[in-house]
Motif scaffolding. Structure first.
Motif, PDB file in Angstrom:
ATOM      1  N   LEU A 166       5.267  -3.047  10.603  1.00  0.00           N
ATOM      2  CA  LEU A 166       5.276  -3.980   9.389  1.00  0.00           C
ATOM      3  C   LEU A 166       5.614  -2.935   8.153  1.00  0.00           C
ATOM      4  N   PHE A 216       5.227  -3.079   4.180  1.00  0.00           N
ATOM      5  CA  PHE A 216       4.263  -3.715   3.248  1.00  0.00           C
ATOM      6  C   PHE A 216       4.853  -3.636   1.685  1.00  0.00           C
ATOM      7  N   GLY A 217       4.343  -4.533   0.908  1.00  0.00           N
ATOM      8  CA  GLY A 217       4.495  -4.740  -0.597  1.00  0.00           C
ATOM      9  C   GLY A 217       3.324  -3.813  -1.217  1.00  0.00           C
ATOM     10  N   THR A 218       3.571  -3.460  -2.359  1.00  0.00           N
ATOM     11  CA  THR A 218       2.381  -2.807  -3.189  1.00  0.00           C
ATOM     12  C   THR A 218       1.242  -3.692  -3.468  1.00  0.00           C
ATOM     13  N   PHE A 271      -1.381  -8.488   0.104  1.00  0.00           N
ATOM     14  CA  PHE A 271      -0.063  -7.788   0.464  1.00  0.00           C
ATOM     15  C   PHE A 271       0.595  -8.710   1.367  1.00  0.00           C
ATOM     16  N   GLN A 322      12.051   0.708  -1.332  1.00  0.00           N
ATOM     17  CA  GLN A 322      10.921  -0.367  -1.781  1.00  0.00           C
ATOM     18  C   GLN A 322      11.723  -1.625  -1.250  1.00  0.00           C
ATOM     19  N   GLN A 323      11.537  -1.896   0.216  1.00  0.00           N
ATOM     20  CA  GLN A 323      12.213  -2.904   0.951  1.00  0.00           C
ATOM     21  C   GLN A 323      11.366  -4.250   0.669  1.00  0.00           C
ATOM     22  N   VAL A 324      10.329  -4.140   0.378  1.00  0.00           N
ATOM     23  CA  VAL A 324       9.414  -5.484   0.261  1.00  0.00           C
ATOM     24  C   VAL A 324       8.842  -5.017  -1.183  1.00  0.00           C
TER      25      VAL A 324
END
Lengths: 116, 113
Positions: free
Chosen positions: B101, B103-105, B89, B2-4
């Motif tokens: 890109l 993305f976050g969750t 997002f 989870q990079q973001v």
């Protein structure tokens, strides 16, 4: 305002069948992308495409996937033999520049792929 | 990987008040950050972006703040409107390698009357 369009909006297919998802990027954009979002999960990068070749691809983008720009306007994603886990929303995106941190990707409305 | 990360899956705010959506990242190579808004059955719609050379960018009711040392960014919406109700997002890219890109969750914002 220019926008990215995608067809079909929903595709239902049987496992093992081939599907082609179509996208028309914004007309003056040169860089194209496919992303997918499995239900309940985050949007994931699949592949980027520039100058008629793949620039980068993710681990998801295996030999079952291919992309093509068959003419001056369309950009397609082909899945040769669909699996149940390919069921997802597939988003096409385009941008005008690459390797430029000020660039912005614009997304299409998505194609919902359901593999039965 | 989870990079973001967007640690708040949902947020409820009253109409007219400020909405603050947060995002954290771990990859120090990220140098361009974007916020997208998404309605059900639609694609992500670009809202606002910020380059790592800035710490703030404003566009109308939307302001994005970037804190590079904390690897944190936030989106402020003032005043919040019912039409802002959507999933937001956060996304990031590294211009040094590729512009894909990450993305976050997402955070689901509900603006109530």
């Amino acid at each position: 305002e220019p926008e990215v369009t995608q067809t079909p909006s929903h595709q239902v297919t049987q496992m093992g069948q081939e599907v082609i998802l179509r996208c028309v990027p914004i007309s003056n954009h040169l860089y194209f992308y496919w992303y997918r979002q499995i239900l309940g999960q985050k949007v994931e990068f699949l592949v980027s495409f520039y100058n008629n070749e793949i620039s980068e691809k993710s681990e998801i983008f295996d030999d079952q996937f291919s992309v093509e720009r068959p003419d001056g306007s369309n950009f397609t994603l082909k899945i040769r033999s669909t699996k149940l886990e390919d069921s997802a929303m597939y988003f096409c995106a385009s941008s005008s520049r690459y390797k430029d941190s000020t660039d912005t990707q614009y997304f299409g409305p998505g194609t919902r792929l359901t593999v039965l | 990987d989870q990079q973001v990360k967007q640690n708040s899956p949902s947020l409820s705010v009253q109409e007219g008040r400020i909405s603050i959506l947060n995002c954290d990242y771990t990859n120090s190579m990220f140098d361009y950050f974007l916020w997208y808004k998404k309605y059900p059955a639609e694609g992500p719609t670009f809202l606002i972006s910020i380059s790592s050379i800035k710490d703030k960018n404003e566009d109308g009711r939307f302001t994005v703040f970037l804190n590079k040392s904390a690897k944190h960014l936030s989106l402020h919406i003032v005043p919040s409107q019912p039409g802002d109700s959507a999933v937001y997002f956060c996304a990031a890219s590294d211009s040094g390698t590729a512009s894909k890109l990450t993305f976050g969750t997402g955070t689901r914002l509900q603006v109530t009357l």
